[in-house]
Design a protein around this motif. Structure first.
Motif, PDB file in Angstrom:
ATOM      1  N   LYS A  22     -47.467 100.657  66.994  1.00  0.00           N
ATOM      2  CA  LYS A  22     -46.811  99.500  67.620  1.00  0.00           C
ATOM      3  C   LYS A  22     -47.834  98.459  68.066  1.00  0.00           C
ATOM      4  O   LYS A  22     -47.538  97.257  68.101  1.00  0.00           O
ATOM      5  CB  LYS A  22     -45.956  99.950  68.804  1.00  0.00           C
ATOM      6  N   GLU A  23     -49.062  98.905  68.388  1.00  0.00           N
ATOM      7  CA  GLU A  23     -50.095  97.969  68.832  1.00  0.00           C
ATOM      8  C   GLU A  23     -50.440  96.948  67.751  1.00  0.00           C
ATOM      9  O   GLU A  23     -50.766  95.794  68.054  1.00  0.00           O
ATOM     10  CB  GLU A  23     -51.361  98.733  69.242  1.00  0.00           C
ATOM     11  N   ASP A  24     -50.362  97.370  66.484  1.00  0.00           N
ATOM     12  CA  ASP A  24     -50.619  96.427  65.382  1.00  0.00           C
ATOM     13  C   ASP A  24     -49.540  95.345  65.337  1.00  0.00           C
ATOM     14  O   ASP A  24     -49.829  94.169  65.077  1.00  0.00           O
ATOM     15  CB  ASP A  24     -50.659  97.169  64.044  1.00  0.00           C
ATOM     16  N   TYR A  41     -47.751  94.392  67.969  1.00  0.00           N
ATOM     17  CA  TYR A  41     -47.964  93.540  69.142  1.00  0.00           C
ATOM     18  C   TYR A  41     -49.014  92.474  68.828  1.00  0.00           C
ATOM     19  O   TYR A  41     -48.832  91.293  69.165  1.00  0.00           O
ATOM     20  CB  TYR A  41     -48.450  94.360  70.338  1.00  0.00           C
ATOM     21  N   ARG A  42     -50.117  92.883  68.193  1.00  0.00           N
ATOM     22  CA  ARG A  42     -51.189  91.938  67.854  1.00  0.00           C
ATOM     23  C   ARG A  42     -50.669  90.855  66.906  1.00  0.00           C
ATOM     24  O   ARG A  42     -50.935  89.670  67.108  1.00  0.00           O
ATOM     25  CB  ARG A  42     -52.355  92.697  67.221  1.00  0.00           C
TER      26      ARG A  42
END
Length: 558
Positions: free
Chosen positions: A485-487, A489-490
């Protein structure tokens, strides 16, 4: 606009709306209750004395601003910057504009980075399309900024955030100054001081994106610690803040009475009770004293919108949503007979309140009162269209597919449009806003995406075991084959930055082709509030996250 808990009931289940289910089924209760019914930060006599004193001091400061034409450039820039951060600039719109016009026409002859960066920042903020080439003399062949002064790099960092697409000089400067300031904080090369406080605050949010009243409250406490402060300006800033604080509390007294009389929480215990937080949101869009009634209208309207959001997004079945949307389009008390009990009560309260608002606006000579009804009906149709799409969508979607439905249902356009209605903007401006022009769509995208990122983890946890929530985060993960999910978000934060550049691009168009000033201000102010409320978490849904800052605006003496 107002992210809610995404919990879908079985399409055939019936709502259980009795007192035994417990209050606030999904959300934290209000942290304010009836506080503002009895709270008065100042007595009427104190308010009158403050207003009389401020009136005299404002004229003395006006004379000082006019006399600035003969002083050097840094002094002019510092005064304008100080007035803006202290929230006094709205009293001196013409004087400040004349001053900045003169600064612009005189050209750039400054030799230090701080002055060049502050000039660039203030002029672009005012709508002057200053070229980023003014910074080239501070950049070496390797692309590094040839200045290590932290104060100057902070000014450059803030200036770089007023960039448009393709301005690589500013993009590089933003990255360079961000890295330098971060290392300076980590390595403790900035002594504990006002400057360290300003750097840390800029790391959280660059100056241009901060909501004005929040920044004013903070900067007054900073300015009074500055050795270079002007005592008269500081005193006027405190007086002005206190006068507005008393006015805001007066508005909240009236709104609290209205809210209590509605008794909606007795019938809609699943909905968020956020009237105070909504007023705070709306004063971030229109803070000036002359828009007091307009803020009340905005607060009532969007308190209802928040409840509609909870109904469509978290509680009703699709069939019930359809019935509610059809009833709103009819705009008739008899249409309530087709609705479930909990909707019927709410629907009648909405119609009664909106009719009073329309009548009041008419009596005040506002020619656009009919837009109150139009905007509310449009918002419910947007909510229903998204709910229907979510229910029927079986295939993976792209971010653009998602935004087709979720941008309108963010209701960010509705905030700006109703703000224009209550300030008496032209019908052309109002109608243009409703077409989602580039600047409006950019603001809506920021609101939708930042909301989705802030709410993502919570919504996924709450939908565990049920059909997963389709948000722009999930769409981004599927579209780009991300597993983390961090990808997503970025990637979505890159979209937010691109949307900010769209807004700046519209601000910097020639005066003949750019949107009118009230529209620009409403869009930018609305976007700043969206950034503030959703940057780190869904602070609107969890009122505890806003308690300290709301206290500082309304309850705590300056």
């Amino acid at each position: 606009m107002v992210a809610s808990v995404e919990i879908r009931r079985c399409p055939h289940s019936q709502p259980v709306m009795n007192d035994d289910q417990g209050s606030h089924l999904f959300h934290h209760p209000t942290v304010w209750g009836d506080f503002f019914l009895g709270f008065r930060p100042f007595t009427p006599t104190q308010c009158l004395l403050m207003k009389n004193k401020a009136k005299v001091m404002k004229e003395e400061l006006r004379t000082m601003i006019v006399d600035l034409r003969s002083v050097d450039l840094p002094q002019k820039l510092e005064l304008v910057d100080t007035l803006q951060q202290l929230g006094l600039d709205y009293h001196y719109g013409k004087e400040i504009n004349d001053l900045l016009c003169g600064i612009h026409d005189a050209g750039d002859d400054a030799s230090d980075l701080h002055t060049v960066a502050l000039r660039f920042y203030l002029l672009r903020k005012q709508g002057f399309n200053v070229s980023p080439d003014v910074f080239l003399k501070f950049i070496d062949a390797e692309g590094n900024i040839t200045c290590n002064d932290t104060r100057s790099l902070l000014a450059m960092y803030n200036a770089a955030h007023i960039r448009t697409h393709g301005e690589e000089t500013l993009s590089s400067a933003m990255a360079y100054t961000k890295d330098h300031l971060q290392r300076a904080v980590e390595q403790q090369t900035i002594p504990p001081s006002i400057l360290l406080d300003q750097v840390r605050r800029a790391q959280e949010t660059p100056l241009f994106r901060r909501p004005q009243r929040v920044e004013v409250r903070h900067f007054i406490s900073v300015y009074e610690r500055m050795s270079t402060r002007n005592e008269a300006i500081l005193e006027l800033a405190k007086l002005d803040f206190s006068i507005l604080q008393a006015l805001y509390c007066q508005e909240l007294r009236a709104l609290t009475l209205w809210w209590k009389e509605l008794q909606l929480q007795d019938h809609l215990s699943f909905a968020r009770d956020r009237m105070v937080e909504m007023h705070f949101w709306m004063l971030g869009v229109l803070f000036e004293p002359q828009y007091s009634y307009g803020r009340i209208v905005l607060t009532k309207f969007f308190t209802f919108i928040s409840i509609f959001d909870d109904i469509y997004d978290s509680y009703s079945t699709l069939e019930e949503s359809k019935l509610l949307t059809m009833a709103m389009e009819r705009w008739d008390e008899q249409a309530a007979e087709q609705l479930p009990g909990y909707m019927k009560f709410f629907y009648n309260k909405v119609l009664a309140t909106m009719k009073v608002i329309e009548k009041d606006l008419d009596s005040q000579g506002n020619k656009h009162a009919n837009y109150v009804k139009k905007l509310l009906i449009d918002a419910t149709k947007c909510y229903y269209n998204e709910a229907k799409w979510r229910e029927e969508s079986e295939t993976s979607v792209t971010v653009e597919d998602h935004l087709r439905f979720s941008v309108p249902s963010s209701c960010c356009m509705h905030i700006v449009c109703l703000a224009l209605v209550v300030i008496g903007a032209s019908v052309d401006a109002i109608e243009w806003t409703m077409t989602y022009p580039k600047i409006m769509r950019a603001s809506c995208i920021i609101g939708r995406v930042i909301n989705d990122v802030a709410s993502h983890e919570r919504e996924q946890e709450q939908s565990s075991g049920e059909r997963p929530v389709i948000s722009t985060v999930e769409a981004c993960m599927e579209e780009n084959n991300y597993t983390a999910k961090e990808d997503a978000y970025r990637k979505l934060r890159e979209l937010i930055e691109e949307s900010w550049m769209d807004i700046i691009e519209e601000m910097l168009k020639s005066a003949a082709t750019r949107p009118a000033a009230p529209l620009l201000e409403a869009v930018v102010n609305s976007t700043r509030m969206l950034d503030f409320l959703y940057k780190d978490q869904d602070a609107y849904t969890d009122p505890r996250a806003l308690k300290v800052v709301v206290d500082s605006i309304y309850a705590n003496p300056i």
